[in-house]
Design a protein around this motif. Structure first.
Motif, PDB file in Angstrom:
ATOM      1  N   ARG A   1       0.843  -1.215   0.000  1.00  0.00           N
ATOM      2  CA  ARG A   1       0.000   0.000   0.000  1.00  0.00           C
ATOM      3  C   ARG A   1       0.866   1.248   0.000  1.00  0.00           C
ATOM      4  NH1 ARG A   1      -2.954  -3.146   3.784  1.00  0.00           N
ATOM      5  NH2 ARG A   1      -1.982  -2.018   5.507  1.00  0.00           N
ATOM      6  N   LEU A   2       1.948   1.228   0.754  1.00  0.00           N
ATOM      7  CA  LEU A   2       2.843   2.375   0.810  1.00  0.00           C
ATOM      8  C   LEU A   2       3.503   2.628  -0.542  1.00  0.00           C
ATOM      9  CD1 LEU A   2       4.283   4.542   2.507  1.00  0.00           C
ATOM     10  CD2 LEU A   2       5.953   2.814   3.170  1.00  0.00           C
ATOM     11  N   LEU A   3       3.928   1.575  -1.214  1.00  0.00           N
ATOM     12  CA  LEU A   3       4.547   1.717  -2.533  1.00  0.00           C
ATOM     13  C   LEU A   3       3.565   2.285  -3.552  1.00  0.00           C
ATOM     14  CD1 LEU A   3       6.579  -1.623  -2.690  1.00  0.00           C
ATOM     15  CD2 LEU A   3       7.536   0.691  -2.706  1.00  0.00           C
TER      16      LEU A   3
ATOM     17  N   PHE B   1      12.874  -2.984   3.159  1.00  0.00           N
ATOM     18  CA  PHE B   1      12.148  -3.754   2.149  1.00  0.00           C
ATOM     19  C   PHE B   1      12.710  -3.445   0.772  1.00  0.00           C
ATOM     20  CE2 PHE B   1       9.811   0.211   2.633  1.00  0.00           C
ATOM     21  CZ  PHE B   1       9.557   0.613   1.337  1.00  0.00           C
ATOM     22  N   ARG B   2      12.495  -4.373  -0.122  1.00  0.00           N
ATOM     23  CA  ARG B   2      12.972  -4.281  -1.505  1.00  0.00           C
ATOM     24  C   ARG B   2      11.765  -4.496  -2.413  1.00  0.00           C
ATOM     25  NH1 ARG B   2      17.056  -8.444  -1.565  1.00  0.00           N
ATOM     26  NH2 ARG B   2      18.465  -6.901  -0.663  1.00  0.00           N
ATOM     27  N   TYR B   3      11.737  -3.828  -3.567  1.00  0.00           N
ATOM     28  CA  TYR B   3      10.539  -3.910  -4.403  1.00  0.00           C
ATOM     29  C   TYR B   3      10.868  -3.775  -5.882  1.00  0.00           C
ATOM     30  CZ  TYR B   3      10.994   1.120  -4.993  1.00  0.00           C
ATOM     31  OH  TYR B   3      11.470   2.369  -5.319  1.00  0.00           O
ATOM     32  N   LYS B   4       9.913  -4.249  -6.700  1.00  0.00           N
ATOM     33  CA  LYS B   4       9.869  -4.016  -8.150  1.00  0.00           C
ATOM     34  C   LYS B   4       8.408  -3.776  -8.497  1.00  0.00           C
ATOM     35  CE  LYS B   4      13.857  -6.974  -9.151  1.00  0.00           C
ATOM     36  NZ  LYS B   4      14.350  -8.205  -9.821  1.00  0.00           N
TER      37      LYS B   4
ATOM     38  N   GLY C   1      13.741  -0.515  -6.181  1.00  0.00           N
ATOM     39  CA  GLY C   1      14.493   0.144  -5.137  1.00  0.00           C
ATOM     40  C   GLY C   1      14.480  -0.598  -3.826  1.00  0.00           C
ATOM     41  N   GLU C   2      15.035   0.070  -2.814  1.00  0.00           N
ATOM     42  CA  GLU C   2      15.144  -0.508  -1.484  1.00  0.00           C
ATOM     43  C   GLU C   2      15.111   0.636  -0.465  1.00  0.00           C
ATOM     44  OE1 GLU C   2      18.703  -2.728   0.914  1.00  0.00           O
ATOM     45  OE2 GLU C   2      18.198  -3.530  -1.071  1.00  0.00           O
ATOM     46  N   PHE C   3      14.271   0.508   0.545  1.00  0.00           N
ATOM     47  CA  PHE C   3      14.112   1.544   1.557  1.00  0.00           C
ATOM     48  C   PHE C   3      14.101   0.926   2.949  1.00  0.00           C
ATOM     49  CE2 PHE C   3      12.244   3.717  -2.104  1.00  0.00           C
ATOM     50  CZ  PHE C   3      12.727   5.005  -1.962  1.00  0.00           C
ATOM     51  N   HIS C   4      14.428   1.767   3.937  1.00  0.00           N
ATOM     52  CA  HIS C   4      14.192   1.414   5.336  1.00  0.00           C
ATOM     53  C   HIS C   4      12.777   1.855   5.709  1.00  0.00           C
ATOM     54  CE1 HIS C   4      18.153  -0.002   6.532  1.00  0.00           C
ATOM     55  NE2 HIS C   4      18.667   0.964   5.804  1.00  0.00           N
ATOM     56  N   PHE C   5      12.252   1.244   6.759  1.00  0.00           N
ATOM     57  CA  PHE C   5      10.886   1.518   7.205  1.00  0.00           C
ATOM     58  C   PHE C   5      10.916   1.951   8.665  1.00  0.00           C
ATOM     59  CE2 PHE C   5       6.875   0.304   9.155  1.00  0.00           C
ATOM     60  CZ  PHE C   5       5.948   0.820   8.259  1.00  0.00           C
TER      61      PHE C   5
ATOM     62  N   HIS D   1       6.487   5.110   7.744  1.00  0.00           N
ATOM     63  CA  HIS D   1       6.884   5.601   6.422  1.00  0.00           C
ATOM     64  C   HIS D   1       8.340   5.243   6.178  1.00  0.00           C
ATOM     65  CE1 HIS D   1       6.430   8.068   2.801  1.00  0.00           C
ATOM     66  NE2 HIS D   1       5.151   8.114   3.094  1.00  0.00           N
ATOM     67  N   THR D   2       8.833   5.584   4.983  1.00  0.00           N
ATOM     68  CA  THR D   2      10.195   5.215   4.600  1.00  0.00           C
ATOM     69  C   THR D   2      11.200   6.236   5.088  1.00  0.00           C
ATOM     70  OG1 THR D   2      10.023   6.366   2.488  1.00  0.00           O
ATOM     71  CG2 THR D   2       9.350   4.062   2.536  1.00  0.00           C
ATOM     72  N   PHE D   3      12.439   5.769   5.227  1.00  0.00           N
ATOM     73  CA  PHE D   3      13.578   6.664   5.426  1.00  0.00           C
ATOM     74  C   PHE D   3      14.809   5.930   4.908  1.00  0.00           C
ATOM     75  CE2 PHE D   3      13.938   3.928   9.062  1.00  0.00           C
ATOM     76  CZ  PHE D   3      15.294   3.856   9.343  1.00  0.00           C
ATOM     77  N   GLY D   4      15.762   6.701   4.411  1.00  0.00           N
ATOM     78  CA  GLY D   4      16.963   6.077   3.872  1.00  0.00           C
ATOM     79  C   GLY D   4      16.670   5.258   2.624  1.00  0.00           C
TER      80      GLY D   4
END
Length: 509
Positions: free
Chosen positions: A302-304, A442-445, A481-485, A491-494
């Protein structure tokens, strides 16, 4: 009846039992100790497994993959290597060398397994086939955005195959017996992750699959030291050890080297205190994280979708078709800078250009195409003033009346494509480090598409000749990409991510 037990009869019996118990305990201990010292597969197995994990990364080490056969070079290929955007084209009326035949056999196998898409087309008036990455192939390409291989698993420790004893003196400088242990690593045949690679076409085209499935051998030399089985090379000093002379010297890790250095200056106590403080800080951060729920995959999805503008128009990361003037489609001068909402760019016809000039190679042909399609109009031979005050003759390209009102009011070089829809191809939590005080990651495509474009973009004549518009609507964009949570803010950071057109776009972004 009177029973009379004398102390002489009782106490010797108790002493005998206790003595027998102690004897049995000592016997069991001696037997266990004897067992631990035996050069058996059961004793060697945990040691060899630990050594393999230490030296190779073990279960988290290098992954196995099938490389894309990129050579010989295709007859026509794309310069971009972005996932879902690149393609490889081969003329079918051209003679095929042996290397080309082998290459096409592997490409066909990858397409049969669903990793590539295979298309037939006419290219430059000649029959051709095109191979390009499929969504399934992208999913198996790993986290490296520009990787050109398909991951199908990772080596697993499969066990010990052979133990070869070496008595004292069997090698120069050898002072005690050691054992050469041959173990095997390979693909876990029961792994669901690698089930797809057992496709018959892939097995025939890529013999390394069978080789990795059968396993590969590696050897270690073990010796008994201080009641433990250890690797011989860890005991070598100046090329000499209990297993004989060796070419390498045991190299200890950074922590040991640092302790040695601080010991010389009496700093070991300070170093250990620093480690304790860092450990305490790590524990406090980890405890603080427990007050908040970890993310779920559904929450990440949902965040993505929100981050990438699902169900919205005019939001990053690009819901418009870019016109020349910025980025990879430069012009000699942009005339829509500042607050102007009127798109216009200038090309200098008399300017000398090299064969590599992107304006001559990409921008001018693109502007001329848009002029033929009625999207642009040209005002030739206009006199404009440059920043240094000089005057220059220029051809000015502007949007025609039917398209001038279709641009984004805040970006006159942007033709909006409508409301975006986000399709999450893959989203996975990767917080597999228990000591990672940064929290979760997390990592995503994913893909962004425009299923309901504005009316001007539905024109069949435009779609038949305007490759950029057709590609944008058919293929959309790809993002990775790849983000910290942050568990507290949810929400994301980094981290970071990027998006690109999922076809060989002139704009490239």
């Amino acid at each position: 009846m009177h029973l009379n037990f004398s102390k002489r009869r009782i106490f010797p019996s108790v002493a005998a039992v206790l003595g027998l118990g102690l004897t049995l305990t000592a016997g069991v201990y001696a037997y266990n100790h004897w067992q631990e010292n035996q050069p058996t597969a059961a004793n060697f197995d945990p040691v060899v497994r630990a050594l393999w994990e230490q030296h190779s990364g073990g279960e988290q080490g290098k992954r196995l993959c099938l490389s894309l056969p990129s050579y010989p070079a295709p007859d026509v290929g794309t310069k971009t290597r972005e996932p879902l955007a690149w393609s490889m084209d081969f003329y079918t009326d051209a003679p095929e060398s042996a290397p080309r035949q082998e290459q096409l056999r592997k490409l066909d196998a990858l397409s049969q397994a669903g990793l590539l898409e295979k298309l037939t087309l006419t290219l430059n008036g000649r029959p051709a086939i095109r191979y390009r990455l499929s969504e399934s192939g992208w999913l198996k390409s790993g986290p490296n955005r520009n990787a050109s291989c398909f991951e199908y698993g990772q080596p697993h420790y499969l066990g010990i195959d052979q133990i070869t004893p070496h008595p004292p003196g069997s090698q120069a400088g050898q002072s005690q017996p050691f054992y050469e242990v041959t173990a095997r690593i390979g693909l876990d045949a029961t792994s669901a992750e690698s089930a797809w690679v057992r496709n018959p076409a892939l097995l025939a085209a890529f013999p390394e699959i069978e080789k990795n499935s059968a396993g590969q051998m590696f050897k270690v030399q073990l010796v008994r030291q201080n009641k433990s089985w250890v690797e011989c090379r860890h005991l070598v000093r100046d090329g000499q050890g209990p297993c004989g002379r060796a070419p390498t010297v045991y190299s200890r890790d950074y922590k040991d080297a640092y302790v040695d250095a601080t010991q010389k200056d009496g700093g070991r106590a300070e170093y250990e205190a620093m480690l304790s403080r860092l450990a305490a800080l790590r524990i406090r951060k980890m405890e603080a994280l427990k007050a908040f729920a970890p993310p779920t995959v559904d929450e990440i999805r949902r965040l993505l979708a929100e981050m990438h503008g699902h169900g919205k128009a005019g939001q990053w990361p690009g819901t418009c078709l870019a016109l020349p003037g910025r980025g990879n489609l430069p012009v000699d001068k942009s005339l829509f800078e500042g607050e102007s909402d009127h798109y216009a760019v200038a090309i200098f016809p008399s300017k000398g250009r090299s064969g590599w000039d992107p304006v001559a190679r990409k921008t001018i042909p693109y502007l001329e195409l848009l002029e033929r399609l009625g999207v642009m109009q040209r005002r030739a031979g206009q006199d404009i003033q440059l920043e240094d005050g000089r005057r220059q003759k220029a051809d000015i390209f502007e949007l025609t009346a039917g398209y001038a009102t279709a641009v984004d009011p805040k970006r006159p070089d942007c033709l909006p494509l409508g409301v975006a829809s986000v399709d999450i191809v893959d989203a996975q939590l990767i917080n597999d480090d228990p000591y990672d005080t940064e929290g979760d990651a997390f990592r995503y495509k994913l893909r962004i598409k425009y299923a309901n474009p504005p009316e001007w973009a539905k024109n069949k004549d435009l779609l038949g000749q305007w490759d950029e518009l057709r590609g944008a609507l058919e293929r959309g964009r790809a993002c990775q990409g790849e983000f910290h949570f942050d568990r507290k803010t949810r929400h994301t950071f980094g981290g970071g991510g990027s998006c690109w057109w999922a076809f060989d776009s002139l704009d490239g972004g």
